[in-house]
Every structure is written in C-alpha cells, then in structure tokens.
Design a protein around this motif. Structure first.
Motif, PDB file in Angstrom:
ATOM      1  N   ALA A  24     -64.476  14.398 -55.397  1.00 21.84           N
ATOM      2  CA  ALA A  24     -64.677  14.864 -54.029  1.00 21.84           C
ATOM      3  C   ALA A  24     -64.565  13.683 -53.083  1.00 21.84           C
ATOM      4  O   ALA A  24     -64.812  12.542 -53.468  1.00 21.84           O
ATOM      5  CB  ALA A  24     -66.054  15.517 -53.917  1.00 21.84           C
ATOM      6  N   PRO A  25     -64.165  13.920 -51.849  1.00 25.90           N
ATOM      7  CA  PRO A  25     -64.084  12.814 -50.891  1.00 25.90           C
ATOM      8  C   PRO A  25     -65.428  12.112 -50.763  1.00 25.90           C
ATOM      9  O   PRO A  25     -66.491  12.734 -50.879  1.00 25.90           O
ATOM     10  CB  PRO A  25     -63.701  13.523 -49.584  1.00 25.90           C
ATOM     11  CG  PRO A  25     -63.063  14.792 -50.010  1.00 25.90           C
ATOM     12  CD  PRO A  25     -63.757  15.193 -51.266  1.00 25.90           C
ATOM     13  N   SER A  26     -65.387  10.837 -50.509  1.00 22.37           N
ATOM     14  CA  SER A  26     -66.613  10.078 -50.290  1.00 22.37           C
ATOM     15  C   SER A  26     -67.254  10.541 -48.985  1.00 22.37           C
ATOM     16  O   SER A  26     -66.638  11.260 -48.196  1.00 22.37           O
ATOM     17  CB  SER A  26     -66.286   8.587 -50.204  1.00 22.37           C
ATOM     18  OG  SER A  26     -65.444   8.330 -49.083  1.00 22.37           O
ATOM     19  N   GLU A  27     -68.492  10.125 -48.753  1.00 22.48           N
ATOM     20  CA  GLU A  27     -69.160  10.509 -47.515  1.00 22.48           C
ATOM     21  C   GLU A  27     -68.391   9.989 -46.309  1.00 22.48           C
ATOM     22  O   GLU A  27     -68.276  10.664 -45.283  1.00 22.48           O
ATOM     23  CB  GLU A  27     -70.597   9.981 -47.509  1.00 22.48           C
ATOM     24  CG  GLU A  27     -71.516  10.697 -48.484  1.00 22.48           C
ATOM     25  CD  GLU A  27     -71.551  12.199 -48.243  1.00 22.48           C
ATOM     26  OE1 GLU A  27     -71.651  12.618 -47.071  1.00 22.48           O
ATOM     27  OE2 GLU A  27     -71.448  12.959 -49.225  1.00 22.48           O
ATOM     28  N   GLU A  28     -67.844   8.772 -46.438  1.00 16.14           N
ATOM     29  CA  GLU A  28     -67.039   8.211 -45.360  1.00 16.14           C
ATOM     30  C   GLU A  28     -65.760   9.024 -45.185  1.00 16.14           C
ATOM     31  O   GLU A  28     -65.296   9.268 -44.071  1.00 16.14           O
ATOM     32  CB  GLU A  28     -66.702   6.754 -45.649  1.00 16.14           C
ATOM     33  CG  GLU A  28     -66.125   5.990 -44.472  1.00 16.14           C
ATOM     34  CD  GLU A  28     -67.107   5.865 -43.307  1.00 16.14           C
ATOM     35  OE1 GLU A  28     -66.635   5.839 -42.159  1.00 16.14           O
ATOM     36  OE2 GLU A  28     -68.328   5.805 -43.564  1.00 16.14           O
ATOM     37  N   GLY A  29     -65.207   9.456 -46.343  1.00 17.03           N
ATOM     38  CA  GLY A  29     -64.005  10.288 -46.301  1.00 17.03           C
ATOM     39  C   GLY A  29     -64.261  11.621 -45.619  1.00 17.03           C
ATOM     40  O   GLY A  29     -63.420  12.121 -44.869  1.00 17.03           O
ATOM     41  N   LYS A  30     -65.436  12.199 -45.855  1.00 20.30           N
ATOM     42  CA  LYS A  30     -65.774  13.469 -45.219  1.00 20.30           C
ATOM     43  C   LYS A  30     -65.906  13.303 -43.708  1.00 20.30           C
ATOM     44  O   LYS A  30     -65.522  14.186 -42.941  1.00 20.30           O
ATOM     45  CB  LYS A  30     -67.076  14.017 -45.809  1.00 20.30           C
ATOM     46  CG  LYS A  30     -66.943  14.508 -47.249  1.00 20.30           C
ATOM     47  CD  LYS A  30     -68.245  15.072 -47.769  1.00 20.30           C
ATOM     48  CE  LYS A  30     -68.087  15.590 -49.211  1.00 20.30           C
ATOM     49  NZ  LYS A  30     -69.357  16.127 -49.744  1.00 20.30           N
ATOM     50  N   LYS A  31     -66.453  12.160 -43.279  1.00 17.12           N
ATOM     51  CA  LYS A  31     -66.558  11.903 -41.843  1.00 17.12           C
ATOM     52  C   LYS A  31     -65.172  11.794 -41.211  1.00 17.12           C
ATOM     53  O   LYS A  31     -64.937  12.290 -40.112  1.00 17.12           O
ATOM     54  CB  LYS A  31     -67.357  10.621 -41.602  1.00 17.12           C
ATOM     55  CG  LYS A  31     -68.834  10.724 -41.973  1.00 17.12           C
ATOM     56  CD  LYS A  31     -69.554   9.400 -41.720  1.00 17.12           C
ATOM     57  CE  LYS A  31     -71.018   9.494 -42.117  1.00 17.12           C
ATOM     58  NZ  LYS A  31     -71.732   8.200 -41.909  1.00 17.12           N
ATOM     59  N   LEU A  47     -63.375  24.427 -44.463  1.00 12.10           N
ATOM     60  CA  LEU A  47     -64.048  25.460 -45.262  1.00 12.10           C
ATOM     61  C   LEU A  47     -65.041  24.836 -46.233  1.00 12.10           C
ATOM     62  O   LEU A  47     -65.377  25.433 -47.263  1.00 12.10           O
ATOM     63  CB  LEU A  47     -63.014  26.292 -46.039  1.00 12.10           C
ATOM     64  CG  LEU A  47     -62.018  27.092 -45.196  1.00 12.10           C
ATOM     65  CD1 LEU A  47     -61.031  27.818 -46.100  1.00 12.10           C
ATOM     66  CD2 LEU A  47     -62.743  28.079 -44.291  1.00 12.10           C
ATOM     67  N   GLY A  48     -65.491  23.622 -45.919  1.00  8.00           N
ATOM     68  CA  GLY A  48     -66.424  22.932 -46.813  1.00  8.00           C
ATOM     69  C   GLY A  48     -65.777  22.528 -48.115  1.00  8.00           C
ATOM     70  O   GLY A  48     -66.423  22.523 -49.164  1.00  8.00           O
ATOM     71  N   TYR A  49     -64.476  22.220 -48.067  1.00 10.27           N
ATOM     72  CA  TYR A  49     -63.685  21.800 -49.229  1.00 10.27           C
ATOM     73  C   TYR A  49     -63.528  22.912 -50.267  1.00 10.27           C
ATOM     74  O   TYR A  49     -63.299  22.662 -51.444  1.00 10.27           O
ATOM     75  CB  TYR A  49     -64.270  20.533 -49.866  1.00 10.27           C
ATOM     76  CG  TYR A  49     -64.196  19.352 -48.923  1.00 10.27           C
ATOM     77  CD1 TYR A  49     -63.018  18.639 -48.764  1.00 10.27           C
ATOM     78  CD2 TYR A  49     -65.288  19.008 -48.138  1.00 10.27           C
ATOM     79  CE1 TYR A  49     -62.930  17.592 -47.855  1.00 10.27           C
ATOM     80  CE2 TYR A  49     -65.212  17.961 -47.220  1.00 10.27           C
ATOM     81  CZ  TYR A  49     -64.025  17.271 -47.090  1.00 10.27           C
ATOM     82  OH  TYR A  49     -63.941  16.240 -46.185  1.00 10.27           O
ATOM     83  N   LYS A  50     -63.619  24.134 -49.796  1.00 10.11           N
ATOM     84  CA  LYS A  50     -63.321  25.275 -50.653  1.00 10.11           C
ATOM     85  C   LYS A  50     -61.820  25.352 -50.853  1.00 10.11           C
ATOM     86  O   LYS A  50     -61.038  25.015 -49.968  1.00 10.11           O
ATOM     87  CB  LYS A  50     -63.825  26.553 -49.980  1.00 10.11           C
ATOM     88  CG  LYS A  50     -63.440  27.838 -50.700  1.00 10.11           C
ATOM     89  CD  LYS A  50     -63.861  29.051 -49.884  1.00 10.11           C
ATOM     90  CE  LYS A  50     -63.393  30.351 -50.520  1.00 10.11           C
ATOM     91  NZ  LYS A  50     -63.767  31.541 -49.698  1.00 10.11           N
ATOM     92  N   THR A  51     -61.391  25.788 -52.020  1.00  9.37           N
ATOM     93  CA  THR A  51     -59.967  25.990 -52.270  1.00  9.37           C
ATOM     94  C   THR A  51     -59.654  27.484 -52.220  1.00  9.37           C
ATOM     95  O   THR A  51     -60.453  28.306 -52.672  1.00  9.37           O
ATOM     96  CB  THR A  51     -59.543  25.429 -53.639  1.00  9.37           C
ATOM     97  OG1 THR A  51     -60.319  26.061 -54.672  1.00  9.37           O
ATOM     98  CG2 THR A  51     -59.761  23.917 -53.704  1.00  9.37           C
ATOM     99  N   LEU A  52     -58.512  27.812 -51.662  1.00  5.86           N
ATOM    100  CA  LEU A  52     -58.089  29.196 -51.556  1.00  5.86           C
ATOM    101  C   LEU A  52     -57.055  29.505 -52.628  1.00  5.86           C
ATOM    102  O   LEU A  52     -56.303  28.631 -53.047  1.00  5.86           O
ATOM    103  CB  LEU A  52     -57.488  29.465 -50.183  1.00  5.86           C
ATOM    104  CG  LEU A  52     -58.424  29.250 -48.973  1.00  5.86           C
ATOM    105  CD1 LEU A  52     -57.640  29.423 -47.673  1.00  5.86           C
ATOM    106  CD2 LEU A  52     -59.602  30.213 -49.016  1.00  5.86           C
ATOM    107  N   MET A  53     -57.013  30.748 -53.061  1.00  2.00           N
ATOM    108  CA  MET A  53     -56.024  31.181 -54.028  1.00  2.00           C
ATOM    109  C   MET A  53     -54.868  31.868 -53.286  1.00  2.00           C
ATOM    110  O   MET A  53     -55.078  32.614 -52.333  1.00  2.00           O
ATOM    111  CB  MET A  53     -56.642  32.142 -55.040  1.00  2.00           C
ATOM    112  CG  MET A  53     -57.734  31.528 -55.890  1.00  2.00           C
ATOM    113  SD  MET A  53     -57.183  30.071 -56.837  1.00  2.00           S
ATOM    114  CE  MET A  53     -55.991  30.850 -57.951  1.00  2.00           C
TER     115      MET A  53
END
Length: 475
Positions: free
Chosen positions: A23-30, A135-141
């Motif tokens: 998952a992206p790092s906290e800095e990456g999420k920012k 989407l909170g890093y949700k993946t779509l199908m």
C-alpha cells in the motif's frame, strides 16, 4: 529516496516474492490526496475550455465541407466582401448536408443501444483495476466482453449488408448527418452526466467553475449495471465507427469500381488492427490513466462520441469520393507504407501490453487472458523496475527501458500513415496526426508533472535511467 537495495536502483524481485504491491506510504497517501484534488486549471482554464467546446465542432464542420465539397482543399473568403457570403455557403452545407435527420438518428442511436445491450448481456472476463485513491484505494472490477460484443457486431453488420436491410455504404454517404447526431449526443451526455453526478453527490476534484467542470467531468467511475461507461465508450463507439467507416469506403469503391484500392484496403487493415487491439486487450484498459485518474467529462465524452470517429478518418472520406488515379502508388511505396504500419503497430501493441501486464504484476496478478493475436514480447519476464518511496513501481524494462512513452511514438506513426495512404492529394487527412501530436505532447506534460509531484526524487532517478521522453537520442 528509492527503497531499492541494489546499486542501480532497480529491482527484479517482487515485493513479498509474489509481485504484490504494498500500500502507498503515509507520505504517498498525502501526495495522492493532493493529486486527487483541483489545484490548478488546465487547457487555459474556463475560457480555454469554452473555446475548445465551441471551436472544435466548428473546425470539424469546416474540414468536412472542404473535404467533400472543395476537392479536399482548405478554402476561405476570397476577399473581405466575401466573408458573409462564404459563411453563408458554409452554413448551407451544414443545414442541407449535415442536418440531424431521422435516418442518422436511427443508425447512430441504434449502434449505441446495440452496444449497450451487448455489453450488458454478453459474458466477459473480469479484470481488477488499480487501487483508486478517491475510493480509499478500493479496486473496481471491470467486465471485459468487448471481444465477443464486437465480433457479434461484425456478424450482424455483415448479415444486414448482404440482406440489403442496411447497406454499409450508407455510412460514408451519410457522414455529415451522422456527425451532427454524434455531436448532439456528445454535448447531451456531457452536460447530462455533470448534472446527474452533482445531483447525486458523487462529484470529485471540482474547480467550482461550471463550464470547466463540465469539460473535465464531475464523476470518475460512472456505471450502468455491470457496464463501466467510461471504458465502454472508449472502445465500443469510436473505434467501431472508425472501422465501419473504412469498411463502408471499401464497399463503396467495390460497388462503383469493381475492386478495392490498396489504399482503402490499407485503411481497413489499419482500423481493424486498432479496434482488434482494443478488444483483445480490453483487460489492460483498467490499468490506464484514463480509468484510474481521468474524469468522465466533455473532454472524454465528446471526443469518443464525435471527435474520434469523425475527424480521424478523413482519408477514407477523400478516397471514397475521388478517382483512385489521384492517389495510386508504386508497388515499393505500398510495401513501405504497409511495413511502416505493421512495425508501428507491433511496438504500440507490445509496449501497451508490457506496461499493463507490469501493473497487473504489481497487484499480484500473474495469469493473463489469452486472445488473438498475442504478439511476442508482450510480457516482460522478471521485469526491472524502480521501487518508489510512494509505494508504486516504475517500469524500466522492455520498450520502457528506451523511452518513457514508446506507445505514444508508435501510436503517432500509425496516425501519420493514415494520412500518407492518400499521398499529397489533400492536407485534411493529416489533421489526425497533427492534432494527435499536440494532444500527446500536452498529455505527456500533464503526466510528467503529476509524476514529479507524486514520486519526487524517485522520478528524477527514473528520468536519469530513461532520459528519452519519446525517441531515444532525439527527444
């Protein structure tokens, strides 16, 4: 700094040994949050996008009129006194030869309804998309059934043509009428989706300026039942129409001349290659910028409903209405033309496949769909990449070791060949390649600016390893 452990900054071993992205790092999420918000205007801001929304349809009409009614040559007022009469002549062509008649609505509307019907019912391969920050890093199908849908469409069209119910030659004969209908649909869906998205509270990355937000879009992943509308429109309407335009031109030549010229056959092959690549590799589309980041607004909607099918295919329109002696080539010239197309197509197809398969690989997806034709070197085994502090990986292997955008280079060469197939008879068929290079350069600027913010020093390292934006040693 990169978290890669070898001295070159590259890794050939997947995280946790299975290629699964962390998952992206906290800095990456920012950083992702910053990139997923409106920070600045693009395309010249509200006035710039207004100029595009009004100017491009006018340009489409003008080029079509010049192509069909003025022997493919660009025309204008003969004097200052001729400005008003000239505009009157232009309008008369639109009013008479491009009015949105009932026949055009039946043909264009029928295609849309049929493609939606098939997309809903035909079974398909389910592909997981990339994690979406909004989407909170949700993946779509994504339901990938274009392969079956388009082959059914081809069979349906063949039956309708040979039974006389719907002659394919009528497509090219009604080009102007169909173009106007496509424009109306493009504008209607763009504004309709904006109002629907805002009414349901699903808008993201908004600027607050009405016309700009209609242009860029309000929604990211609009869906109609199992159909992802953004992915559906990217393939099912524009490239199906482009292909059938070429087939329509070929049918018209055959009916009038008794044969199909190598030039028109070239366009049939070129458009088939492009359409077939989109449908046989549809599962790669969810891994692209278009699905992951680009919103569904006028920029994408109008372009796919009207821009692509009615401005990329000018060479077919010209050749279907002019004497083949105007654009007949020598055999060596045809060999070079066809070879250029096939070579560019190979690079484009395999580079797109390499990048998309690599993105799947970082998600832990290692089993890929098999469709025809799967070309050699479409997947890079044990790929080299830069592991970024953000958490993502940057591919520096395969075609992507030589250029940051090898797919764009190949795509543009193909677009150029679509004009070259009619020689120097008319400058208008070259519009596709001229416009396309401007779009690509602009898009690369947007993409690289975003990557520089997202990856920081890791992006600098990537650029030092792959210095060429397009062509190694040139640019």
């Amino acid at each position: 700094m990169s978290s890669a452990t070898d001295t070159s900054g590259l890794r050939q071993r997947a995280v946790n040994g299975n290629g699964k992205s962390v998952a992206p790092s906290e800095e990456g999420k920012k950083t992702d949050q910053l990139l997923d918000s409106h920070t600045q205007y693009e395309f010249g801001g509200p006035w710039g996008v207004l100029a595009i929304m009004t100017g491009f349809p006018i340009l489409m009409y003008y080029l079509w009129i010049c192509l069909v009614f003025y022997d493919g040559q660009l025309v204008g007022p003969k004097s200052s006194d001729d400005v008003v009469p000239f505009l009157g002549r232009m309008w008369e062509h639109i009013r008479v030869d491009a009015n949105p008649n009932w026949y055009a609505w039946k043909v264009y509307g029928g295609l849309i309804i049929y493609q939606l019907f098939l997309a809903w019912l035909v079974p398909g391969y389910m592909q997981e998309g990339l994690p979406v920050p909004s989407l909170g890093y949700k993946t779509l199908m994504y339901k990938c059934n274009a392969l079956g849908c388009i082959y059914i469409t081809w069979i349906t069209a063949a039956v309708l043509h040979y039974t006389g119910i719907f002659r394919l030659t009528s497509i090219i004969d009604n080009f102007g009428h169909l173009m106007t209908v496509a424009m109306i649909v493009g504008f209607s869906v763009s504004f309709g989706m904006y109002f629907l998205t805002v009414a349901t509270g699903n808008q993201i990355r908004m600027s607050g300026n009405f016309i700009y937000d209609v242009f860029m879009g309000a929604c990211l992943n609009p869906r109609l039942g199992p159909i992802d509308l953004k992915m559906w429109l990217e393939v099912r309407i524009p490239w199906v129409l482009v292909f059938f335009m070429a087939v329509s031109g070929a049918c018209k030549q055959y009916e009038e001349l008794g044969y199909v010229t190598p030039n028109m056959a070239f366009m049939c092959l070129a458009t088939w290659l492009y359409l077939n690549a989109c449908i046989k590799g549809e599962e790669c589309i969810p891994q692209t910028w278009d699905m992951f980041h680009e919103k569904w607004g006028f920029l994408v909607i109008f372009w796919n409903f009207a821009g692509v099918p009615f401005s990329y295919i000018y060479s077919v329109v010209y050749m279907s209405t002019h004497d083949p002696e105007n654009y007949r080539f020598s055999t060596p010239t045809y060999v070079v033309l066809y070879t250029t197309l096939l070579t560019a197509y190979y690079v484009w197809d395999t580079s797109m496949s390499q990048k998309s398969r690599f993105k799947m690989y970082t998600q832990g997806i290692t089993t890929y769909r098999k469709t025809f034709p799967q070309l050699p070197w479409g997947v890079v085994e044990n790929p080299k990449y830069i592991q970024t502090a953000h958490g993502n990986k940057l591919l520096v292997d395969g075609w992507w070791a030589y250029s940051r955008k090898p797919n764009y280079v190949a795509d543009w060469i193909m677009s150029l060949s679509w004009g070259l197939c009619q020689g120097l008879c008319s400058p208008i068929p070259y519009f596709y390649s001229v416009f396309f290079i401007a779009v690509l350069v602009h898009r690369v600027g947007r993409d690289f600016e975003r990557c520089a913010i997202k990856y920081g020093k890791d992006w600098e390292k990537y650029c030092s390893i792959v210095p060429a934006k397009f062509i190694p040693g040139v640019f």
